[in-house]
Design a protein around this motif. Structure first.
Motif, PDB file in Angstrom:
ATOM      1  N   PRO A 159     -15.563  -4.026 -12.499  1.00 57.58           N
ATOM      2  CA  PRO A 159     -15.151  -3.815 -11.242  1.00 57.58           C
ATOM      3  C   PRO A 159     -14.171  -4.956 -10.873  1.00 57.58           C
ATOM      4  N   THR A 160     -13.031  -4.542 -10.408  1.00 60.11           N
ATOM      5  CA  THR A 160     -12.026  -5.726 -10.333  1.00 60.11           C
ATOM      6  C   THR A 160     -11.725  -5.885  -8.565  1.00 60.11           C
ATOM      7  N   TYR A 161     -11.012  -6.472  -8.359  1.00 58.04           N
ATOM      8  CA  TYR A 161     -10.191  -6.686  -6.954  1.00 58.04           C
ATOM      9  C   TYR A 161      -9.284  -5.932  -6.383  1.00 58.04           C
ATOM     10  N   PHE A 162      -9.760  -4.970  -5.627  1.00 59.93           N
ATOM     11  CA  PHE A 162      -8.884  -3.714  -5.352  1.00 59.93           C
ATOM     12  C   PHE A 162      -8.310  -3.331  -6.404  1.00 59.93           C
TER      13      PHE A 162
ATOM     14  N   ILE B  96       0.564  -6.246  -5.210  1.00 61.72           N
ATOM     15  CA  ILE B  96       1.134  -5.376  -4.108  1.00 61.72           C
ATOM     16  C   ILE B  96       2.628  -5.290  -4.140  1.00 61.72           C
ATOM     17  N   HIS B  97       3.103  -4.462  -3.231  1.00 60.62           N
ATOM     18  CA  HIS B  97       4.709  -4.267  -3.310  1.00 60.62           C
ATOM     19  C   HIS B  97       5.105  -4.791  -1.955  1.00 60.62           C
ATOM     20  N   ASN B  98       5.921  -5.911  -1.643  1.00 58.12           N
ATOM     21  CA  ASN B  98       6.449  -6.319  -0.540  1.00 58.12           C
ATOM     22  C   ASN B  98       7.910  -6.092  -0.654  1.00 58.12           C
ATOM     23  N   ALA B  99       8.620  -6.735   0.507  1.00 54.33           N
ATOM     24  CA  ALA B  99      10.131  -6.668   0.448  1.00 54.33           C
ATOM     25  C   ALA B  99      10.715  -7.231  -0.650  1.00 54.33           C
ATOM     26  N   ASN B 100      10.053  -8.460  -1.205  1.00 52.81           N
ATOM     27  CA  ASN B 100      10.760  -8.983  -2.347  1.00 52.81           C
ATOM     28  C   ASN B 100      10.415  -8.570  -3.643  1.00 52.81           C
ATOM     29  N   GLY B 101       9.524  -7.395  -3.869  1.00 52.22           N
ATOM     30  CA  GLY B 101       9.018  -7.016  -5.022  1.00 52.22           C
ATOM     31  C   GLY B 101       7.618  -7.059  -5.240  1.00 52.22           C
ATOM     32  N   MET B 102       7.193  -7.311  -6.342  1.00 55.95           N
ATOM     33  CA  MET B 102       5.835  -7.311  -6.798  1.00 55.95           C
ATOM     34  C   MET B 102       5.271  -8.780  -6.270  1.00 55.95           C
ATOM     35  N   GLN B 103       3.768  -8.652  -5.571  1.00 53.98           N
ATOM     36  CA  GLN B 103       3.476 -10.030  -5.175  1.00 53.98           C
ATOM     37  C   GLN B 103       1.836  -9.896  -5.671  1.00 53.98           C
ATOM     38  N   MET B 104       1.408 -10.937  -6.378  1.00 51.89           N
ATOM     39  CA  MET B 104       0.243 -11.189  -6.798  1.00 51.89           C
ATOM     40  C   MET B 104      -0.739 -11.832  -5.620  1.00 51.89           C
TER      41      MET B 104
ATOM     42  N   GLY C 246      13.069  -0.126  -6.038  1.00 53.74           N
ATOM     43  CA  GLY C 246      12.857   0.778  -6.646  1.00 53.74           C
ATOM     44  C   GLY C 246      11.231   1.210  -6.878  1.00 53.74           C
ATOM     45  N   PHE C 247      10.783   2.052  -7.672  1.00 52.43           N
ATOM     46  CA  PHE C 247       9.375   2.214  -7.817  1.00 52.43           C
ATOM     47  C   PHE C 247       8.640   1.033  -8.475  1.00 52.43           C
ATOM     48  N   LEU C 248       7.417   0.506  -8.060  1.00 52.35           N
ATOM     49  CA  LEU C 248       6.731  -0.325  -8.854  1.00 52.35           C
ATOM     50  C   LEU C 248       5.544   0.353  -9.271  1.00 52.35           C
ATOM     51  N   ASN C 249       4.975   0.468 -10.504  1.00 53.96           N
ATOM     52  CA  ASN C 249       3.940   1.007 -11.176  1.00 53.96           C
ATOM     53  C   ASN C 249       3.009   0.481 -11.299  1.00 53.96           C
ATOM     54  N   ASN C 250       1.669   1.124 -10.938  1.00 52.74           N
ATOM     55  CA  ASN C 250       0.236   0.823 -11.303  1.00 52.74           C
ATOM     56  C   ASN C 250       0.168  -0.588 -10.622  1.00 52.74           C
ATOM     57  N   LEU C 251       0.302  -0.311  -9.283  1.00 57.04           N
ATOM     58  CA  LEU C 251       0.023  -1.665  -8.381  1.00 57.04           C
ATOM     59  C   LEU C 251      -1.353  -1.285  -7.887  1.00 57.04           C
ATOM     60  N   SER C 252      -1.973  -2.287  -6.969  1.00 57.03           N
ATOM     61  CA  SER C 252      -3.374  -2.081  -6.532  1.00 57.03           C
ATOM     62  C   SER C 252      -3.444  -0.615  -5.788  1.00 57.03           C
ATOM     63  N   ILE C 253      -4.708   0.157  -5.941  1.00 56.30           N
ATOM     64  CA  ILE C 253      -4.873   1.083  -5.227  1.00 56.30           C
ATOM     65  C   ILE C 253      -4.612   1.054  -3.912  1.00 56.30           C
ATOM     66  N   LEU C 254      -4.650  -0.064  -2.982  1.00 64.21           N
ATOM     67  CA  LEU C 254      -4.173   0.076  -1.741  1.00 64.21           C
ATOM     68  C   LEU C 254      -2.645   0.494  -1.383  1.00 64.21           C
ATOM     69  N   ASP C 255      -1.909   0.102  -2.567  1.00 64.01           N
ATOM     70  CA  ASP C 255      -0.461   0.489  -2.306  1.00 64.01           C
ATOM     71  C   ASP C 255      -0.308   2.077  -2.168  1.00 64.01           C
ATOM     72  N   LEU C 256      -1.150   2.845  -3.146  1.00 64.18           N
ATOM     73  CA  LEU C 256      -1.140   4.400  -3.168  1.00 64.18           C
ATOM     74  C   LEU C 256      -1.914   4.771  -1.665  1.00 64.18           C
TER      75      LEU C 256
END
Length: 208
Positions: free
Chosen positions: A9-12, A46-54, A180-190
């Motif tokens: 079980p992980t964070y989102f 997650i995917h923000n205006a600058n790209g991937m954010q942890m 562009g499309f960022l792959n396999n982010l948090s489920i929240l993105d989907l």
């Protein structure tokens, strides 16, 4: 034979976790393992205006040593991470089709103080499955198995994002015209971009 999977079980969690869940008949969460740093147990992408954010949850450091059980890991609240994480989600997804629809479902995660990281992650599972409109119940491990018993597919490696090389079909993201499309982010993105259509998407993806 029942298609049973074993997951952390992980964070989102990442989309790969939910692809595994959507295609399984039974789910078991690993709760007897030792905590490992720099995994998705306490971070999401997650995917923000600058790209991937942890987004990373700070944890309390103990003197127990490397053998500390994941279920004993406590969350550190001194840094105001909850407010920061929610603001980051708002900045990234406020203009997505479904953010406002699910906002009230996820907001409590960022307003309640959970003592243990495991409790937070298990509640997130319940919240996300409710948002998706599915019922994916789970069992929890009662002991740690280095090698899983026969009949169970071991997906615990999916918690280590660096080892997760799954590639999924693109869907529309808020900033894909810029990044562009960022792959396999948090489920929240989907979820924020596809709403409950996410379930069909998850069922149609392939895991490596």
């Amino acid at each position: 034979m029942t298609n049973t999977i074993l997951l952390h079980p992980t964070y989102f969690p990442s989309i790969s976790h939910y692809v595994a869940m959507a295609q399984a008949e039974a789910l078991v969460f690993e709760v007897e393992d030792s905590f490992q740093k720099q995994t998705n147990r306490n971070r999401m992408y997650i995917h923000n205006a600058n790209g991937m954010q942890m987004l990373n949850i700070p944890i309390k450091h103990t003197k127990v040593g490397p053998g500390q059980k994941f279920k004993d890991v406590q969350i550190e609240y001194a840094f105001g991470w909850q407010k920061q994480h929610f603001k980051s989600l708002e900045a990234a997804y406020r203009t997505s089709p479904y953010f406002e629809y699910f906002e009230d479902d996820i907001r409590p995660v960022f307003e309640k103080d959970y003592k243990y990281l495991l409790d937070l992650n298990l509640e997130i599972h319940d919240i996300i499955t409710s948002c998706l409109g599915v019922t994916w119940t789970y069992d929890k491990t009662e002991e740690y198995f280095k090698e899983v018993p026969a009949g169970i597919t071991d997906f615990r490696d999916l918690a280590n994002g660096k080892k997760d090389e799954n590639q999924f079909e693109p869907y529309v993201q808020v900033f894909d015209d810029k990044n562009g499309f960022l792959n396999n982010l948090s489920i929240l993105d989907l979820l924020f971009n596809e709403g409950r259509n996410a379930v069909d998407y998850l069922k149609n993806q392939q895991l490596r």
